[in-house]
Design an enzyme around this catalytic site. Structure first.
Site: not given
Ligand code: C5J
Length: 223
Positions: A27, A75, A132, A135, A160-161, A165, A205
């Site tokens: 994204d 996205e 897509k 997310k 990102v972010t 996502c 972990q």
């Molecule tokens: C993504 C969002 N790409 N933060 N989308 O992280 O809404």
């Protein structure tokens, strides 16, 4: 290019076989990185994401030079919003909602200028672009089939972010059996503290759902 390399990562280095490794860039769209897009309508400071562009570009260039698989994701939604759940559209109090006309076209809609990938990371001819609606990059997309067809086992993940996502995609991939290595400096969040903690969550972990590495470690391993 050596067939495989030991990639420095946390919580531990891992063997990477390049032929079954893909670079997945999540994204890196104008809607998230540039003023006037979806990210800004939610009240975010989009300049926080700029730092990921250059390192992401360095890894992209190295993957292209080595002839390795590159996958970009975006996205966004269909123009009629039939793939956008009302719960997503109606949430919060953004300055513009998904589908509203903005300075880069309709917010988060496929085919609009804002939905496209930033110039510096623009997909080359033949590179895979996964559109897509959610997310995660596996939900309602062909990504699973694409990876299976190519025998991919390891994903180097940028984008990102970090905590939205990137995390959702890495969690989906981990449950499907992929080894995910998130490249810290190639990801960013509107909230730097979420970025840092998001990376900690992945590698804690014993690497509960992945590894964390960096652009310089990947470049060192590839060269
Ligand atoms: C993504 C969002 N790409 N933060 N989308 O992280 O809404």
């Amino acid at each position: 290019l050596p067939t495989k390399n030991l990639l420095a990562a946390e919580p531990a280095p891992l063997d990477v076989t390049w032929a079954n490794t893909a670079l997945v860039i999540i994204d890196m769209q104008r809607d998230f990185l540039e003023p006037g897009g979806f990210g800004e309508t939610l009240g975010n400071d989009v300049s926080q994401l700029t730092r990921a562009v250059r390192p992401c570009g360095d890894v992209l260039k190295a993957f292209r030079a080595a002839g390795l698989l590159v996958i970009h994701t975006r996205e966004g939604h269909l123009p009629d919003l039939s793939d956008a759940p009302p719960a997503k559209i109606e949430r919060g109090a953004p300055s513009l909602r998904i589908g509203d006309p903005g300075p880069m076209g309709r917010i988060l809609i496929r085919g609009e200028a804002g939905h496209d990938i930033v110039e510096a990371l623009y997909p080359a001819n033949g590179e895979i672009v996964i559109d897509k609606p959610g997310k995660g990059a596996f939900y309602a997309t062909e990504l699973g089939d694409v990876l299976k067809q190519r025998g991919i086992e390891t994903l180097l993940v940028c984008g990102v972010t970090t905590e939205v996502c990137v995390h959702t995609t890495v969690r989906e991939a981990n449950d499907r059996g992929y080894r995910c290595v998130v490249l810290a400096d190639c990801c960013a969040s509107y909230f730097p503290e979420f970025h840092e903690m998001g990376l900690c969550m992945i590698k804690a972990q014993g690497g509960i759902f992945g590894w964390v590495s960096s652009s310089s470690e990947v470049l060192a391993a590839l060269n």
